[in-house]
Design a protein around this motif. Sequence first.
Motif, PDB file in Angstrom:
ATOM      1  N   ARG A   1      36.871  24.967  50.869  1.00  0.00           N
ATOM      2  CA  ARG A   1      36.958  25.015  52.339  1.00  0.00           C
ATOM      3  C   ARG A   1      38.334  25.350  52.887  1.00  0.00           C
ATOM      4  NH1 ARG A   1      33.827  19.506  53.238  1.00  0.00           N
ATOM      5  NH2 ARG A   1      35.091  19.156  51.405  1.00  0.00           N
ATOM      6  N   PRO A   2      39.437  24.810  52.344  1.00  0.00           N
ATOM      7  CA  PRO A   2      40.747  25.172  52.912  1.00  0.00           C
ATOM      8  C   PRO A   2      41.065  26.666  52.833  1.00  0.00           C
ATOM      9  CG  PRO A   2      40.957  23.216  51.545  1.00  0.00           C
ATOM     10  CD  PRO A   2      39.564  23.758  51.330  1.00  0.00           C
ATOM     11  N   ASN A   3      40.465  27.363  51.917  1.00  0.00           N
ATOM     12  CA  ASN A   3      40.729  28.792  51.754  1.00  0.00           C
ATOM     13  C   ASN A   3      39.932  29.657  52.724  1.00  0.00           C
ATOM     14  OD1 ASN A   3      42.441  28.703  49.224  1.00  0.00           O
ATOM     15  ND2 ASN A   3      40.643  27.550  48.601  1.00  0.00           N
ATOM     16  N   LEU A   4      38.900  29.119  53.323  1.00  0.00           N
ATOM     17  CA  LEU A   4      38.020  29.914  54.189  1.00  0.00           C
ATOM     18  C   LEU A   4      38.699  30.361  55.479  1.00  0.00           C
ATOM     19  CD1 LEU A   4      34.697  27.960  53.668  1.00  0.00           C
ATOM     20  CD2 LEU A   4      35.326  30.194  52.720  1.00  0.00           C
ATOM     21  N   SER A   5      39.820  29.746  55.850  1.00  0.00           N
ATOM     22  CA  SER A   5      40.531  30.158  57.059  1.00  0.00           C
ATOM     23  C   SER A   5      41.417  31.381  56.808  1.00  0.00           C
ATOM     24  CB  SER A   5      41.370  29.002  57.599  1.00  0.00           C
ATOM     25  OG  SER A   5      42.337  28.609  56.644  1.00  0.00           O
TER      26      SER A   5
ATOM     27  N   LEU B   1      27.471  30.926  54.129  1.00  0.00           N
ATOM     28  CA  LEU B   1      27.082  30.253  52.899  1.00  0.00           C
ATOM     29  C   LEU B   1      26.299  31.169  51.965  1.00  0.00           C
ATOM     30  CD1 LEU B   1      27.290  27.621  51.353  1.00  0.00           C
ATOM     31  CD2 LEU B   1      25.211  26.857  52.506  1.00  0.00           C
TER      32      LEU B   1
ATOM     33  N   ASN C   1      32.687  32.501  54.773  1.00  0.00           N
ATOM     34  CA  ASN C   1      32.267  31.416  55.654  1.00  0.00           C
ATOM     35  C   ASN C   1      30.751  31.403  55.818  1.00  0.00           C
ATOM     36  OD1 ASN C   1      34.525  29.795  56.889  1.00  0.00           O
ATOM     37  ND2 ASN C   1      35.308  31.867  57.147  1.00  0.00           N
TER      38      ASN C   1
ATOM     39  N   ASP D   1      37.182  22.247  45.900  1.00  0.00           N
ATOM     40  CA  ASP D   1      36.854  22.354  47.330  1.00  0.00           C
ATOM     41  C   ASP D   1      37.446  23.658  47.858  1.00  0.00           C
ATOM     42  OD1 ASP D   1      36.397  22.102  50.034  1.00  0.00           O
ATOM     43  OD2 ASP D   1      37.402  20.167  50.229  1.00  0.00           O
TER      44      ASP D   1
ATOM     45  N   PHE E   1      28.911  33.104  50.186  1.00  0.00           N
ATOM     46  CA  PHE E   1      29.698  32.210  49.330  1.00  0.00           C
ATOM     47  C   PHE E   1      28.944  31.872  48.054  1.00  0.00           C
ATOM     48  CE2 PHE E   1      30.997  27.936  47.990  1.00  0.00           C
ATOM     49  CZ  PHE E   1      32.346  28.153  47.780  1.00  0.00           C
TER      50      PHE E   1
ATOM     51  N   ASN F   1      28.231  22.630  50.247  1.00  0.00           N
ATOM     52  CA  ASN F   1      29.365  22.167  51.055  1.00  0.00           C
ATOM     53  C   ASN F   1      30.631  23.003  50.812  1.00  0.00           C
ATOM     54  OD1 ASN F   1      29.882  21.350  48.472  1.00  0.00           O
ATOM     55  ND2 ASN F   1      30.177  19.203  48.949  1.00  0.00           N
ATOM     56  N   PHE F   2      30.464  24.228  50.340  1.00  0.00           N
ATOM     57  CA  PHE F   2      31.567  25.147  50.039  1.00  0.00           C
ATOM     58  C   PHE F   2      32.475  24.615  48.936  1.00  0.00           C
ATOM     59  CE2 PHE F   2      30.209  26.495  54.236  1.00  0.00           C
ATOM     60  CZ  PHE F   2      30.086  27.857  54.056  1.00  0.00           C
ATOM     61  N   ASN F   3      31.920  23.801  48.078  1.00  0.00           N
ATOM     62  CA  ASN F   3      32.600  23.404  46.850  1.00  0.00           C
ATOM     63  C   ASN F   3      32.080  24.270  45.718  1.00  0.00           C
ATOM     64  OD1 ASN F   3      34.203  21.351  47.899  1.00  0.00           O
ATOM     65  ND2 ASN F   3      32.691  19.779  47.500  1.00  0.00           N
TER      66      ASN F   3
END
Length: 80
Positions: A31-35, A45, A43, A29, A48, A13-15
Amino acid sequence: MYPKLCKVEALNNFNLLLWFSNNEKRIFDFRPNLSHPYYKDLNRLTLFKNVTVHDGEIEWATGQDFCPHTLYEKSRPTEN
């Protein structure tokens, strides 16, 4: 002073599951950094999950890295 990051495991889950030198196990977590354009490649997996610890920092084969102090500050303890 922050504890040293010893081990990392990328979750589906990108954690990130993180182990620190003070015996803490924490979840971050990502995920907020993937943008951010710097992390755009992560992005996928498969890329990642190719994260490693090098000299107390995390890095990916694609060249990205992330501050270990932020990992500690912004992560939460695991329940076990």
